[in-house]
Design a protein around this motif. Sequence first.
Motif, mmCIF file in Angstrom:
data_model
loop_
_atom_site.group_PDB
_atom_site.id
_atom_site.type_symbol
_atom_site.label_atom_id
_atom_site.label_comp_id
_atom_site.label_asym_id
_atom_site.label_seq_id
_atom_site.Cartn_x
_atom_site.Cartn_y
_atom_site.Cartn_z
ATOM 1 N N VAL A 1 1.504 67.808 -8.703
ATOM 2 C CA VAL A 1 1.053 69.131 -8.244
ATOM 3 C C VAL A 1 -0.467 69.134 -8.091
ATOM 4 C CG1 VAL A 1 3.040 70.387 -9.161
ATOM 5 C CG2 VAL A 1 1.019 70.088 -10.577
ATOM 6 N N ARG A 2 -0.932 70.037 -7.228
ATOM 7 C CA ARG A 2 -2.349 70.100 -6.867
ATOM 8 C C ARG A 2 -3.263 70.203 -8.088
ATOM 9 N NH1 ARG A 2 -5.411 74.778 -6.184
ATOM 10 N NH2 ARG A 2 -3.471 75.922 -6.261
ATOM 11 N N ASP A 3 -2.906 71.039 -9.055
ATOM 12 C CA ASP A 3 -3.768 71.195 -10.233
ATOM 13 C C ASP A 3 -3.942 69.886 -10.986
ATOM 14 O OD1 ASP A 3 -4.079 73.839 -9.598
ATOM 15 O OD2 ASP A 3 -2.589 74.565 -11.053
ATOM 16 N N ASN A 4 -2.884 69.083 -11.080
ATOM 17 C CA ASN A 4 -2.994 67.780 -11.759
ATOM 18 C C ASN A 4 -3.817 66.788 -10.951
ATOM 19 O OD1 ASN A 4 -1.582 68.603 -14.006
ATOM 20 N ND2 ASN A 4 0.382 67.837 -13.264
ATOM 21 N N VAL A 5 -3.758 66.900 -9.632
ATOM 22 C CA VAL A 5 -4.600 66.039 -8.789
ATOM 23 C C VAL A 5 -6.061 66.385 -9.024
ATOM 24 C CG1 VAL A 5 -5.210 65.421 -6.421
ATOM 25 C CG2 VAL A 5 -2.815 65.678 -7.056
ATOM 26 N N ARG A 6 -6.366 67.674 -9.044
ATOM 27 C CA ARG A 6 -7.757 68.103 -9.253
ATOM 28 C C ARG A 6 -8.273 67.723 -10.637
ATOM 29 N NH1 ARG A 6 -8.388 74.040 -6.734
ATOM 30 N NH2 ARG A 6 -9.797 73.394 -5.078
ATOM 31 N N LYS A 7 -7.459 67.924 -11.665
ATOM 32 C CA LYS A 7 -7.887 67.615 -13.035
ATOM 33 C C LYS A 7 -8.032 66.116 -13.244
ATOM 34 C CE LYS A 7 -5.507 71.567 -15.049
ATOM 35 N NZ LYS A 7 -4.321 71.959 -15.818
ATOM 36 N N CYS A 8 -7.157 65.347 -12.606
ATOM 37 C CA CYS A 8 -7.153 63.883 -12.741
ATOM 38 C C CYS A 8 -7.168 63.478 -14.214
ATOM 39 C CB CYS A 8 -8.333 63.277 -11.984
ATOM 40 S SG CYS A 8 -8.151 61.508 -11.712
ATOM 41 N N ASN A 9 -6.252 64.061 -14.986
ATOM 42 C CA ASN A 9 -6.147 63.808 -16.417
ATOM 43 C C ASN A 9 -5.634 62.388 -16.673
ATOM 44 O OD1 ASN A 9 -4.444 63.738 -18.985
ATOM 45 N ND2 ASN A 9 -5.655 65.595 -19.267
ATOM 46 N N PHE A 10 -6.359 61.648 -17.503
ATOM 47 C CA PHE A 10 -5.998 60.256 -17.751
ATOM 48 C C PHE A 10 -4.607 60.130 -18.362
ATOM 49 C CE2 PHE A 10 -5.945 56.437 -20.470
ATOM 50 C CZ PHE A 10 -6.108 55.482 -19.477
ATOM 51 N N MET A 11 -4.252 60.977 -19.330
ATOM 52 C CA MET A 11 -2.943 60.857 -19.985
ATOM 53 C C MET A 11 -1.809 61.196 -19.021
ATOM 54 S SD MET A 11 -3.404 59.418 -22.739
ATOM 55 C CE MET A 11 -1.696 59.390 -23.196
ATOM 56 N N THR A 12 -2.011 62.152 -18.139
ATOM 57 C CA THR A 12 -0.998 62.439 -17.122
ATOM 58 C C THR A 12 -0.807 61.218 -16.232
ATOM 59 O OG1 THR A 12 -1.599 64.776 -17.126
ATOM 60 C CG2 THR A 12 -0.373 63.977 -15.204
ATOM 61 N N ASN A 13 -1.909 60.589 -15.843
ATOM 62 C CA ASN A 13 -1.829 59.388 -15.012
ATOM 63 C C ASN A 13 -1.172 58.227 -15.747
ATOM 64 O OD1 ASN A 13 -2.970 60.714 -12.877
ATOM 65 N ND2 ASN A 13 -5.029 59.945 -13.244
ATOM 66 N N VAL A 14 -1.410 58.120 -17.051
ATOM 67 C CA VAL A 14 -0.749 57.073 -17.841
ATOM 68 C C VAL A 14 0.756 57.296 -17.850
ATOM 69 C CG1 VAL A 14 -0.431 56.192 -20.193
ATOM 70 C CG2 VAL A 14 -2.727 56.430 -19.255
ATOM 71 N N ASN A 15 1.193 58.551 -18.029
ATOM 72 C CA ASN A 15 2.634 58.841 -18.007
ATOM 73 C C ASN A 15 3.246 58.479 -16.656
ATOM 74 O OD1 ASN A 15 2.714 59.753 -20.641
ATOM 75 N ND2 ASN A 15 2.341 61.873 -20.077
ATOM 76 N N ILE A 16 2.544 58.788 -15.586
ATOM 77 C CA ILE A 16 3.020 58.409 -14.256
ATOM 78 C C ILE A 16 3.048 56.888 -14.125
ATOM 79 C CG2 ILE A 16 2.433 58.440 -11.788
ATOM 80 C CD1 ILE A 16 1.374 61.322 -12.289
ATOM 81 N N SER A 17 2.035 56.228 -14.651
ATOM 82 C CA SER A 17 1.959 54.763 -14.576
ATOM 83 C C SER A 17 3.109 54.101 -15.308
ATOM 84 C CB SER A 17 0.640 54.276 -15.175
ATOM 85 O OG SER A 17 -0.447 54.825 -14.485
ATOM 86 N N ILE A 18 3.462 54.632 -16.461
ATOM 87 C CA ILE A 18 4.583 54.070 -17.220
ATOM 88 C C ILE A 18 5.876 54.219 -16.426
ATOM 89 C CG2 ILE A 18 5.984 54.390 -19.299
ATOM 90 C CD1 ILE A 18 3.312 55.067 -20.743
ATOM 91 N N LYS A 19 6.062 55.389 -15.809
ATOM 92 C CA LYS A 19 7.248 55.602 -14.978
ATOM 93 C C LYS A 19 7.264 54.636 -13.803
ATOM 94 C CE LYS A 19 9.489 58.917 -11.994
ATOM 95 N NZ LYS A 19 9.392 60.180 -11.300
ATOM 96 N N VAL A 20 6.133 54.487 -13.137
ATOM 97 C CA VAL A 20 6.044 53.578 -11.989
ATOM 98 C C VAL A 20 6.310 52.146 -12.436
ATOM 99 C CG1 VAL A 20 4.459 52.594 -10.283
ATOM 100 C CG2 VAL A 20 4.548 55.062 -10.624
ATOM 101 N N GLY A 21 5.740 51.735 -13.575
ATOM 102 C CA GLY A 21 5.967 50.383 -14.085
ATOM 103 C C GLY A 21 7.424 50.134 -14.405
ATOM 104 N N LYS A 22 8.062 51.122 -15.001
ATOM 105 C CA LYS A 22 9.478 50.998 -15.364
ATOM 106 C C LYS A 22 10.351 50.930 -14.117
ATOM 107 C CE LYS A 22 13.016 53.818 -17.428
ATOM 108 N NZ LYS A 22 13.334 54.847 -16.503
ATOM 109 N N GLU A 23 10.146 51.828 -13.175
ATOM 110 C CA GLU A 23 10.961 51.858 -11.979
ATOM 111 C C GLU A 23 10.581 50.759 -10.993
ATOM 112 O OE1 GLU A 23 11.077 55.755 -10.348
ATOM 113 O OE2 GLU A 23 11.967 56.599 -12.156
ATOM 114 N N GLY A 24 9.312 50.391 -10.992
ATOM 115 C CA GLY A 24 8.869 49.342 -10.082
ATOM 116 C C GLY A 24 9.383 47.971 -10.466
#
Length: 186
Positions: A157-180
Motif C-alpha cells: 500500500v502507498r503508505d508503506n511505500v512512502r514510509k519505506c519501513n525496514f522491518m516491513t521490507n524484511v517481512n516482504i523479503s522473507i516471503k519473496v525468499g520463501k516463494e522464490g
Amino acid sequence: MHETKQWNNSYPSHPPSLPSSLPPQVTVKGSNGQPLTEQVSGGIWTLMRKYFYASAALEEWAIVSFVSKRRLSDQDVQAYADGLRDALNKTGVRAPPPSTIIFAEDQHDTVSNCLRLALKSGKIQLIVCCIEKEVPIYTEVKRAAETVHGVMTQCVVRDNVRKCNFMTNVNISIKVGKEGGKERCC
C-alpha cells in the motif's frame, strides 16, 4: 498344570555385520556454489562448519504503481525500491535494482496491460505493485498475475511505500525468499 512350549530359536553370539551404506566421502554444493567434500570419520560425516543453504536469487523484478504520481512520486518509488532491495540482500535474496518501474497513468492502463508491459522488460520473477489502500485493485492484481501472466506479485500500500519501513521490507523479503525458492507456475 501349565504346559510350557519350547521355541527353537537360535541367536548368534555376536551381532551380524552389515555392509555400510555410507560411501567413503560425500560431495555437496556449498552456499557459494563450490563443492564441499567430507570424508567419513567413525562411520559418520561430520560436515561441521559446512553450509548447505544457497540463497535465493531474484534475477529480474519490476515495480508497477497503480497510485497516481500526485500521491506517490518517482522519488518515493525509487527510494522504496532501494529499501526493498537492501532488505532482500540482508535476508539472503540477491537482487539487482528493478528492471523497470511503471506508473499506471490513466484508465487505459489496466492491471493486465501494466503487468504485460512490465513483463516485456525481461524474464521478470516478481512484480511489486504499489496500490492505494481504499481501492479494491488487490484481487484484480492477483487474478491477472496468477491466472493470465504466471508471475509472482507483492502488493504494497502507498503508505508503506512512502514510509519505506525496514522491518516491513524484511517481512516482504522473507516471503519473496520463501516463494522464490519454489518452482512456481503462477
